[in-house]
Design a protein around this motif. Sequence first.
Motif, PDB file in Angstrom:
ATOM      1  N   ALA A   1      -7.918-114.797  74.458  1.00 53.89           N
ATOM      2  CA  ALA A   1      -6.734-115.093  75.188  1.00 53.89           C
ATOM      3  C   ALA A   1      -6.680-116.498  76.071  1.00 53.89           C
ATOM      4  CB  ALA A   1      -6.929-113.850  75.971  1.00 53.89           C
ATOM      5  N   PHE A   2      -8.526-117.551  76.526  1.00 54.15           N
ATOM      6  CA  PHE A   2      -8.016-117.940  77.132  1.00 54.15           C
ATOM      7  C   PHE A   2      -7.631-119.137  76.440  1.00 54.15           C
ATOM      8  CE2 PHE A   2     -11.562-115.679  79.312  1.00 54.15           C
ATOM      9  CZ  PHE A   2     -10.767-116.541  80.931  1.00 54.15           C
ATOM     10  N   ALA A   3      -7.780-119.610  75.311  1.00 54.47           N
ATOM     11  CA  ALA A   3      -7.315-120.515  73.782  1.00 54.47           C
ATOM     12  C   ALA A   3      -6.167-120.148  74.081  1.00 54.47           C
ATOM     13  CB  ALA A   3      -7.935-120.471  72.753  1.00 54.47           C
ATOM     14  N   ARG A   4      -5.195-118.871  74.228  1.00 53.30           N
ATOM     15  CA  ARG A   4      -3.634-118.553  73.868  1.00 53.30           C
ATOM     16  C   ARG A   4      -3.777-119.301  75.194  1.00 53.30           C
ATOM     17  NH1 ARG A   4       0.331-118.007  70.664  1.00 53.30           N
ATOM     18  NH2 ARG A   4       2.235-117.626  71.850  1.00 53.30           N
ATOM     19  N   GLY A   5      -3.958-118.817  76.444  1.00 53.33           N
ATOM     20  CA  GLY A   5      -3.255-118.461  77.962  1.00 53.33           C
ATOM     21  C   GLY A   5      -3.557-120.613  77.891  1.00 53.33           C
ATOM     22  N   ALA A   6      -4.106-121.328  77.306  1.00 56.56           N
ATOM     23  CA  ALA A   6      -3.685-122.548  77.742  1.00 56.56           C
ATOM     24  C   ALA A   6      -2.898-123.332  76.867  1.00 56.56           C
ATOM     25  CB  ALA A   6      -5.103-123.591  77.129  1.00 56.56           C
ATOM     26  N   PHE A   7      -2.671-123.314  75.184  1.00 54.79           N
ATOM     27  CA  PHE A   7      -2.206-123.245  74.343  1.00 54.79           C
ATOM     28  C   PHE A   7      -0.168-123.065  75.147  1.00 54.79           C
ATOM     29  CE2 PHE A   7       1.165-121.894  70.965  1.00 54.79           C
ATOM     30  CZ  PHE A   7       0.998-122.988  70.108  1.00 54.79           C
ATOM     31  N   GLU A   8      -0.179-121.899  75.389  1.00 58.15           N
ATOM     32  CA  GLU A   8       0.868-120.984  75.595  1.00 58.15           C
ATOM     33  C   GLU A   8       1.340-122.338  76.843  1.00 58.15           C
ATOM     34  OE1 GLU A   8       1.923-117.897  77.004  1.00 58.15           O
ATOM     35  OE2 GLU A   8       0.485-116.717  75.465  1.00 58.15           O
ATOM     36  N   ALA A   9       0.333-122.771  77.830  1.00 60.98           N
ATOM     37  CA  ALA A   9       0.359-123.216  78.964  1.00 60.98           C
ATOM     38  C   ALA A   9       0.797-125.341  78.429  1.00 60.98           C
ATOM     39  CB  ALA A   9      -0.464-123.763  79.942  1.00 60.98           C
ATOM     40  N   GLY A  10       1.067-125.648  77.073  1.00 57.34           N
ATOM     41  CA  GLY A  10       1.150-126.857  76.830  1.00 57.34           C
ATOM     42  C   GLY A  10       0.264-127.658  76.890  1.00 57.34           C
ATOM     43  N   VAL A  11      -1.198-127.055  77.479  1.00 57.17           N
ATOM     44  CA  VAL A  11      -2.356-128.705  77.144  1.00 57.17           C
ATOM     45  C   VAL A  11      -2.677-129.229  76.432  1.00 57.17           C
ATOM     46  CG1 VAL A  11      -4.971-128.538  77.114  1.00 57.17           C
ATOM     47  CG2 VAL A  11      -3.546-126.173  78.513  1.00 57.17           C
ATOM     48  N   LYS A  12      -3.595-130.704  76.703  1.00 57.88           N
ATOM     49  CA  LYS A  12      -2.707-131.721  75.561  1.00 57.88           C
ATOM     50  C   LYS A  12      -4.462-132.208  75.258  1.00 57.88           C
ATOM     51  CE  LYS A  12       1.266-133.646  75.065  1.00 57.88           C
ATOM     52  NZ  LYS A  12       2.484-133.265  75.367  1.00 57.88           N
ATOM     53  N   VAL A  13      -5.553-132.082  76.338  1.00 57.86           N
ATOM     54  CA  VAL A  13      -6.949-132.650  75.814  1.00 57.86           C
ATOM     55  C   VAL A  13      -7.963-131.270  76.310  1.00 57.86           C
ATOM     56  CG1 VAL A  13      -8.495-134.130  76.585  1.00 57.86           C
ATOM     57  CG2 VAL A  13      -6.157-135.401  76.484  1.00 57.86           C
ATOM     58  N   ALA A  14      -8.136-130.992  75.756  1.00 56.22           N
ATOM     59  CA  ALA A  14      -9.469-129.775  76.282  1.00 56.22           C
ATOM     60  C   ALA A  14     -10.976-130.246  75.428  1.00 56.22           C
ATOM     61  CB  ALA A  14      -9.044-127.938  75.274  1.00 56.22           C
ATOM     62  N   SER A  15     -11.410-130.166  76.323  1.00 54.20           N
ATOM     63  CA  SER A  15     -13.158-131.029  76.501  1.00 54.20           C
ATOM     64  C   SER A  15     -14.402-129.945  76.516  1.00 54.20           C
ATOM     65  CB  SER A  15     -13.186-132.214  76.923  1.00 54.20           C
ATOM     66  OG  SER A  15     -14.870-132.477  76.348  1.00 54.20           O
ATOM     67  N   ALA A  16     -15.044-130.005  75.748  1.00 52.47           N
ATOM     68  CA  ALA A  16     -16.207-129.155  76.745  1.00 52.47           C
ATOM     69  C   ALA A  16     -17.400-128.953  75.554  1.00 52.47           C
ATOM     70  CB  ALA A  16     -15.866-127.605  76.536  1.00 52.47           C
ATOM     71  N   TYR A  17     -18.517-128.285  76.545  1.00 51.42           N
ATOM     72  CA  TYR A  17     -20.223-128.778  75.936  1.00 51.42           C
ATOM     73  C   TYR A  17     -20.153-127.029  75.518  1.00 51.42           C
ATOM     74  CZ  TYR A  17     -25.257-129.208  73.944  1.00 51.42           C
ATOM     75  OH  TYR A  17     -26.006-128.643  73.991  1.00 51.42           O
ATOM     76  N   PRO A  18     -20.881-126.738  74.312  1.00 49.69           N
ATOM     77  CA  PRO A  18     -21.197-125.376  74.035  1.00 49.69           C
ATOM     78  C   PRO A  18     -21.820-124.150  75.134  1.00 49.69           C
ATOM     79  CG  PRO A  18     -21.854-126.359  72.534  1.00 49.69           C
ATOM     80  CD  PRO A  18     -20.951-127.838  72.810  1.00 49.69           C
TER      81      PRO A  18
END
Lengths: 589, 192
Positions: A11-28
């Motif tokens: 759902a966090f991923a979905r929310g980011a998509f809906e918000a129009g995120v262009k760049v996502a970065s993380a360390y697992p």
Amino acid sequence: MDKTILSGNEAFARGAFEAGVKVASAYPGTPSTEILENIAHHYPSIDSSWAPNEKVSLEVAIGASFGGARALCTMKHVGVNVAADPLFTLSYTGVRGGLVLIVADDPELHSSQNEQDSRHYARFAKVPMFEPSDSEEARAFTRLAFEASEQFDTPVMVRSTTRISHSKSIVYPQAPVEGLPAPSLARDPAKLVMLPGNARKRHYFVEERLAKMAEWSCAQAFNRIEKGKGDVGVITAGVAYQYAKEVLPEAHVLKIGLVHPLPKQLIRDFAARCKTLYVIEELDPFIEEQVRAMGIAVHGKDQLPICGELTPGRVAAGLLKKEIPQGHTPSETLPQRPPNMCPGCPHRGVFYQLNRLKAYVTGDIGCYTLGFMPPLSAMDTCVCMGASIGNATGISKVLPPEDQKKVVAVIGDSTFLHTGINGLIDMVYNGSTATVIILDNSTTGMTGRQDHPGTGYSLKGDPSYQVDLEALCRSVGVKHVYTIDPYGLEETRELIKREMERPETSVIITRRACMLHKRDLIQRKPPLFVDADKCTACKACLKLGCPAIKWNPSAGTKGQAEIDKLICVGCEVCMQVCKFGAFGVCDEN
Amino acid sequence: MKTKVQNILLVGVGGQGILLASEVLSEVLMLSGHDVKKAEVHGMAQRGGSVVSHVRYGEKVYSPIIPEGEADILFGFELLESYRYLPLLKKEGQVVASDLQIVPPGVALGKESYPEDIPAKIKAAFPRSRIVNAMALAQQAGNMRTVNTVLLGALSNLMDIPEGAWNQAMHNRVPAKFLEENLKAFALGRQA
């Protein structure tokens, strides 16, 4: 759009998509890992990538935001310790495109080295923080956090916990936002260059921003009052809200969506209506102490645990003094079932030999931390990501020379690139004599086999440049770098023994792919069997702790070892341990 | 009056496919119109470790984890793990479990022993319980790997969910080439 059932992380991923995120970065990092994996899998329009550590991942997101794009960064709670440096200054610069940092806490330490409450980071760094209480709110709050980020020129944190990230509940997806401005170059050094003259001015801005947000928050729908019966009130947030509703269904509830800054006027108004007020929150008394500082009497951690996660039973036991009910309890002591290195795990033989060599092993974070468990029992310390090498340097400094030789640091390939490399630079620079073993299984094993700069693949599975670990170690000044296949038990032992004796830094890379590796790096081999005529019941093979080897006490006269053919992968490490040649290879059929 | 929330606790050993089974179960429940929540813990090298997944459904579910002592059904994929989690079952609850035994490390090393007569002990405490020889039925269905579907079939008998929702969920979740044998496995489990 149809309702669907999603985990908090989905759902966090979905929310980011809906918000129009262009760049996502993380360390697992568990329990945050699947947010980026879901973005990579379901929302290819987002440029998503693994960074070597959390600090870098936040810096990537900051850059994207400065370019005017919406950017997401995700991590687990201990990752914020690594990312804290850029975070605190980001609070001063603010953003251009919205920037959201999702941090997943792990109450109960399901798979972490400590329990820390990230809400303190929000307060410490003076950054607002949302806290959802189910998957639908995870979606909605993420979207909202991007709007708030741009409205108030601030990074925004969203706090998850294990029971949000790894629970599923029904979600109502919305169409993504449209009409966001295109990224562009816009110079604004007075805002983005934080040297003292500029930063001093921005500090006033940060303080005013928090005051404004606290006022704004009082009238927003993410903070809500649910009217109950009687005169008991509950102030709560996150998953604790669900436990509160379960245990005190009659109480009035003030459910807080923005946990920093707190909606103080709303809290005052709510408190005035209740005779008894509880604050139900997981981990620290974060809300409770601030409410008490407002001069309002509340109960909270005087009746609820600070350590560990809350459950409906623990809330009922604390507040209602209700005993936790139990069905039938088995009368005998049951055997424990701890997680174990997999059959064929390339780390097993290394730890077996470290144990035999009586090495003092400084450990690190990853599957190989299980080398601590008996029967391998070959790990003496484990502090945080990347700490093993620095720990080895430190302890070597204070030990007498004969004990210095015993010090061996072990670290995984992903962890080495996370922050281990910095420790190795120091080790060489300052002349430590300890031995470093890089357990290279070509993946980030523990969090679910993610790629990293040493695997040659990106998060999206595209081929990429593969860091040459040997060359990297040499380039920071290690003169003695050796690579070995850890399935060769005697060679591994001889090499470790020789390098432990060497009065200089040396690095041994044990290279063999993880048994669960996503790509087909594993040679499938036929399973082994134990020849009952040759097994002398010496139990040497059991010291490997391989899940495929079982002791059958009723076989033969003294009992015998047996192999579970369904799970044996034919690595032949046990064959090398057996002095009596009792292990044979099964026919392929 | 509101319908009461029903609680199913899935337990077993890491690597057995418990999380996937709880996914299918949750999907079935959502398709049949319930509010549903599911919770589990993963991420650590859980292979071989004890695994627990909570599934709750009803008109409105709050907590994603089952309140202690309130599980209606304990759905077990391994015998010792089914036995271990009995304290979470309510007094009038029931167990549906596989008779499969997976030996934990302490037992493999000969230091601990696997408890004896677990099925009898479970039935003594919870008389309505069912222990299923799921592996044999999976073989009968044509593939040992349908063992969890057999168990879902056995579980479905205890739940008031239309059979169509189970079929729909399997069509949604199971790859087409394995669908036939899984539907057969489900039917065998339902008859067991």
